[in-house]
Design an enzyme around this catalytic site. Structure first.
Site, short mmCIF file in Angstrom:
data_model
loop_
_atom_site.label_atom_id
_atom_site.label_comp_id
_atom_site.label_asym_id
_atom_site.label_seq_id
_atom_site.Cartn_x
_atom_site.Cartn_y
_atom_site.Cartn_z
N SER A 148 21.53 -26.73 12.14
CA SER A 148 21.88 -25.39 11.65
C SER A 148 23.39 -25.25 11.81
O SER A 148 24.03 -26.02 12.53
CB SER A 148 21.18 -24.35 12.53
OG SER A 148 21.74 -23.07 12.37
N TYR A 161 18.15 -20.88 20.88
CA TYR A 161 18.29 -21.54 19.58
C TYR A 161 19.60 -22.33 19.51
O TYR A 161 19.63 -23.50 19.10
CB TYR A 161 18.24 -20.47 18.48
CG TYR A 161 18.17 -20.97 17.07
CD1 TYR A 161 16.94 -21.23 16.46
CD2 TYR A 161 19.32 -21.18 16.33
CE1 TYR A 161 16.87 -21.67 15.15
CE2 TYR A 161 19.26 -21.62 15.01
CZ TYR A 161 18.04 -21.85 14.42
OH TYR A 161 17.97 -22.30 13.12
N1 LIG Z 1 15.94 -20.18 7.91
C1 LIG Z 1 17.20 -20.37 8.24
O1 LIG Z 1 18.07 -19.55 7.98
C2 LIG Z 1 17.61 -21.62 8.94
C3 LIG Z 1 18.98 -21.89 9.03
C4 LIG Z 1 19.39 -23.05 9.66
C5 LIG Z 1 18.46 -23.90 10.20
N2 LIG Z 1 17.14 -23.60 10.12
C6 LIG Z 1 16.20 -24.53 10.73
O2 LIG Z 1 15.30 -25.01 9.77
C7 LIG Z 1 14.08 -25.34 10.40
C8 LIG Z 1 12.94 -24.71 9.63
O3 LIG Z 1 13.11 -23.33 9.64
P1 LIG Z 1 12.49 -22.36 8.53
O4 LIG Z 1 13.50 -21.33 8.27
O5 LIG Z 1 11.92 -23.14 7.43
O6 LIG Z 1 11.36 -21.67 9.42
P2 LIG Z 1 9.84 -21.27 9.12
O7 LIG Z 1 9.48 -20.30 10.19
O8 LIG Z 1 9.67 -20.92 7.70
O9 LIG Z 1 9.13 -22.66 9.37
C9 LIG Z 1 9.07 -23.25 10.65
C10 LIG Z 1 7.77 -24.02 10.74
O10 LIG Z 1 7.71 -24.61 12.05
C11 LIG Z 1 6.40 -24.49 12.50
N3 LIG Z 1 6.34 -24.52 13.96
C12 LIG Z 1 6.93 -23.67 14.82
N4 LIG Z 1 6.57 -23.98 16.07
C13 LIG Z 1 5.74 -25.05 16.00
C14 LIG Z 1 5.03 -25.82 16.96
N5 LIG Z 1 5.07 -25.52 18.27
N6 LIG Z 1 4.29 -26.84 16.52
C15 LIG Z 1 4.20 -27.13 15.20
N7 LIG Z 1 4.82 -26.43 14.25
C16 LIG Z 1 5.60 -25.40 14.64
C17 LIG Z 1 5.93 -23.14 11.97
O11 LIG Z 1 4.51 -23.03 11.95
C18 LIG Z 1 6.55 -23.12 10.59
O12 LIG Z 1 5.69 -23.63 9.58
C19 LIG Z 1 14.19 -24.87 11.85
O13 LIG Z 1 14.51 -25.96 12.69
C20 LIG Z 1 15.33 -23.89 11.79
O14 LIG Z 1 16.00 -23.79 13.01
C21 LIG Z 1 16.69 -22.48 9.48
#
Ligand SMILES: NC(=O)c1ccc[n+]([C@@H]2O[C@H](COP(=O)([O-])OP(=O)(O)OC[C@H]3O[C@@H](n4cnc5c(N)ncnc54)[C@H](O)[C@@H]3O)[C@@H](O)[C@H]2O)c1
Length: 266
Positions: A148, A161
């Site tokens: 991120s 985070y």
């Molecule tokens: N959305 C953003 O703005 C953003 C920005 C930068 C980085 N990210 C990173 O991208 C990645 C995905 O994020 P996203 O926005 O798609 O989130 P999201 O909430 O849409 O998806 C995250 C997924 O992880 C799964 N998950 C969470 N805990 C879990 C566990 N204990 N076991 C198995 N599965 C688990 C959830 O069920 C979900 O399907 C993350 O690492 C997040 O930090 C997101």
């Protein structure tokens, strides 16, 4: 002096992961789902890991017409032994699963801090540990860690985070150094705010922590430092992941591909 060598392949080579397996964590939603679909479109057999069984089923349906396939694997990544086992034999590993809680440190529940570090740092370590023997054995592997902008910059109220993502950057670089002699690359992708459920779910928390109404969170908190004034789409992040898995990126390792709309240019 030796003659300059010709470049080995056209640089517009499309991504072909036919015959390869890829494991994507957090594949039921957001960025993970987009990555699973992108890698399956390139021909990979994708092992889609998530604790959300229903979300994985919709992913399997969405992938039914693609060249590769998606196999759901319901798993809670806090089960670290199971995570390590699940990664055995994969050619591509995308460490993506994550969660977020926005609270000042003095109110941040220690058990949530522990869970965030377990899912977002310790599980990636165990998945990499499980994946490397097969990758080393065949002399090829691709590890992409979805970090991120918070792997490079901090924001208030996101202690767990930010700590996990900074740790993931270090893990990724160490993996790159150890993996290079074995044909294994390891990189991070670093998006700013992506249009996913994880972002939608934190709007109320951000409003409370910053003391502003929810409708001002997008412009005053999430896009405040972005020169490009929009959220990035999950498919754009998946394209960066695909690039890192392709032949054009074989010299790219130990680095962070930043997709932050100019945030870290400040
Ligand atoms: N959305 C953003 O703005 C953003 C920005 C930068 C980085 N990210 C990173 O991208 C990645 C995905 O994020 P996203 O926005 O798609 O989130 P999201 O909430 O849409 O998806 C995250 C997924 O992880 C799964 N998950 C969470 N805990 C879990 C566990 N204990 N076991 C198995 N599965 C688990 C959830 O069920 C979900 O399907 C993350 O690492 C997040 O930090 C997101």
């Amino acid at each position: 002096m030796t003659a300059p060598r010709a470049l080995p392949a056209p640089h517009a080579t499309p991504l072909d992961l036919g015959g390869r397996t890829a494991l994507v964590t957090g594949a039921a939603g957001g960025i993970g789902r987009a990555c699973a679909l992108r890698l399956a479109a390139a021909g990979a057999e994708v092992r889609a890991v998530d604790r959300d069984a229903a979300g994985l089923e919709t992913l399997v349906d969405a992938a039914s017409d693609l060249e590769g396939a998606v196999e759901p694997h319901v798993l809670d990544l806090t089960d670290l032994d199971a995570a390590e086992l699940a990664a055995a034999g994969t050619d591509v590993l995308v460490n993506n699963a994550g969660l977020q809680l926005v609270r000042p440190i003095e109110e941040f529940p220690p058990d949530v801090f522990h869970t965030v570090l377990t899912v977002m740092l310790e599980a990636p370590f165990r998945l990499i540990r499980g994946a490397l023997p097969h990758m080393y054995g065949q002399g090829w592997g691709r590890i992409v860690n979805v970090s991120s902008v918070h792997g490079l910059r901090a924001s208030a109220y996101k202690s767990a985070y930010v700590a996990a993502k900074h740790g993931l950057e270090g893990l990724s670089k160490t993996t790159a150094l150890e993996g290079a002699p074995h044909g294994v690359t390891s990189n991070c992708v670093n998006p700013a705010y992506v249009r996913t459920p994880l972002v939608e779910k934190q709007i109320a928390d951000q409003a409370r922590a910053h003391g502003i109404p929810e409708e001002r969170v997008l412009s005053e908190v999430m896009l405040r430092d972005s020169a490009v004034r929009r959220l990035i789409e999950p498919e754009e992040v998946a394209e960066a992941v695909a690039y890192l898995c392709g032949p054009q990126a074989s010299f790219v390792t130990g680095t962070s591909l930043v997709l932050d709309g100019g945030w870290t240019a400040h």
